[in-house]
Design an enzyme around this catalytic site. Structure first.
Site, mmCIF file in Angstrom:
data_model
loop_
_atom_site.group_PDB
_atom_site.id
_atom_site.type_symbol
_atom_site.label_atom_id
_atom_site.label_comp_id
_atom_site.label_asym_id
_atom_site.label_seq_id
_atom_site.Cartn_x
_atom_site.Cartn_y
_atom_site.Cartn_z
ATOM 1 N N HIS A 99 -3.392 6.503 2.610
ATOM 2 C CA HIS A 99 -2.099 7.235 2.749
ATOM 3 C C HIS A 99 -2.236 8.646 1.868
ATOM 4 O O HIS A 99 -2.964 8.673 0.979
ATOM 5 C CB HIS A 99 -0.877 6.524 1.927
ATOM 6 C CG HIS A 99 -1.108 5.973 0.994
ATOM 7 N ND1 HIS A 99 -1.919 4.813 0.536
ATOM 8 C CD2 HIS A 99 -0.856 6.135 -0.654
ATOM 9 C CE1 HIS A 99 -2.087 4.513 -0.996
ATOM 10 N NE2 HIS A 99 -1.344 5.485 -1.596
ATOM 11 N N HIS A 101 0.079 11.237 -0.569
ATOM 12 C CA HIS A 101 1.215 11.550 -1.063
ATOM 13 C C HIS A 101 1.593 12.851 -0.803
ATOM 14 O O HIS A 101 0.725 13.758 -0.921
ATOM 15 C CB HIS A 101 1.360 11.332 -2.555
ATOM 16 C CG HIS A 101 0.726 10.054 -2.966
ATOM 17 N ND1 HIS A 101 1.728 8.949 -3.476
ATOM 18 C CD2 HIS A 101 -0.242 9.148 -2.929
ATOM 19 C CE1 HIS A 101 1.190 8.047 -3.826
ATOM 20 N NE2 HIS A 101 -0.144 7.959 -3.383
HETATM 21 P P1 AMP Z 1 -1.327 4.783 -4.549
HETATM 22 O O1 AMP Z 1 -1.377 4.480 -6.048
HETATM 23 O O2 AMP Z 1 -1.942 5.897 -4.077
HETATM 24 O O3 AMP Z 1 -2.049 3.573 -3.715
HETATM 25 O O4 AMP Z 1 0.088 4.764 -4.154
HETATM 26 C C1 AMP Z 1 1.055 3.877 -3.688
HETATM 27 C C2 AMP Z 1 2.349 4.088 -3.553
HETATM 28 O O5 AMP Z 1 3.000 3.238 -2.609
HETATM 29 C C3 AMP Z 1 3.113 4.171 -4.912
HETATM 30 O O6 AMP Z 1 3.464 5.567 -5.109
HETATM 31 C C4 AMP Z 1 4.349 3.296 -4.617
HETATM 32 O O7 AMP Z 1 5.298 3.667 -5.091
HETATM 33 C C5 AMP Z 1 4.354 3.394 -3.133
HETATM 34 N N1 AMP Z 1 4.839 2.125 -2.329
HETATM 35 C C6 AMP Z 1 4.586 0.742 -2.565
HETATM 36 N N2 AMP Z 1 5.366 -0.019 -1.818
HETATM 37 C C7 AMP Z 1 6.175 0.836 -1.444
HETATM 38 C C8 AMP Z 1 7.188 0.486 -0.202
HETATM 39 N N3 AMP Z 1 7.691 -0.633 0.232
HETATM 40 N N4 AMP Z 1 7.985 1.505 0.215
HETATM 41 C C9 AMP Z 1 7.773 2.835 -0.186
HETATM 42 N N5 AMP Z 1 6.657 3.222 -0.834
HETATM 43 C C10 AMP Z 1 5.884 2.040 -1.550
#
Ligand code: AMP
Length: 116
Positions: A99, A101
């Site tokens: 993903h 951001h």
């Molecule tokens: P990373 O640390 O790059 O893996 O980021 C994962 C991101 O996913 C974090 O910013 C979380 O807040 C976000 N996240 C986790 N679960 C969900 C969800 N159900 N809906 C939206 N965002 C999520």
């Protein structure tokens, strides 16, 4: 195992989806770190940047095109924003479904704290 993001893409669990096409889906981060915080996710489940292949190049380009379009829709295209992709443990990745951001809404400053 199906990732939480695959379940969002499949509409099995709720999220605020802001964009979707044949290759990527974007939705608001559940714990926003900035006034605007959107995740842009390939519809195909790829765990990390370390797992992408040449076959994924169209999708990878689409992630950037979607980011540009979403930023424009949010009204932050002119002032700017930051795109972040974390990879594995040292990169701070928590969800092992690739993903990007998209964060913005104020002047974010340096990307990392300065190291002397
Ligand atoms: P990373 O640390 O790059 O893996 O980021 C994962 C991101 O996913 C974090 O910013 C979380 O807040 C976000 N996240 C986790 N679960 C969900 C969800 N159900 N809906 C939206 N965002 C999520």
């Amino acid at each position: 195992m199906t990732s939480i993001f695959s379940r969002i893409i499949a509409r099995e669990i709720p999220a605020e989806i802001v964009y979707q096409d044949d290759l990527v889906t974007a939705f608001k981060d559940i714990h926003p770190q900035a006034p605007y915080h959107v995740l842009i996710v390939p519809n195909k489940e790829i765990p990390t940047v370390d797992d992408v292949t040449a076959d994924d190049e169209l999708m990878l380009g689409r992630m950037f095109s979607a980011a540009r379009s979403i930023a424009r829709d949010l009204g932050i295209g002119d002032k700017g924003y930051r795109l972040i992709v974390n990879c594995k443990d040292d990169g701070g990745q928590e969800v092992y479904h690739l993903h990007m951001h998209l964060v913005g809404g104020y002047a974010l400053g340096r990307m990392l704290p300065k190291r002397d």
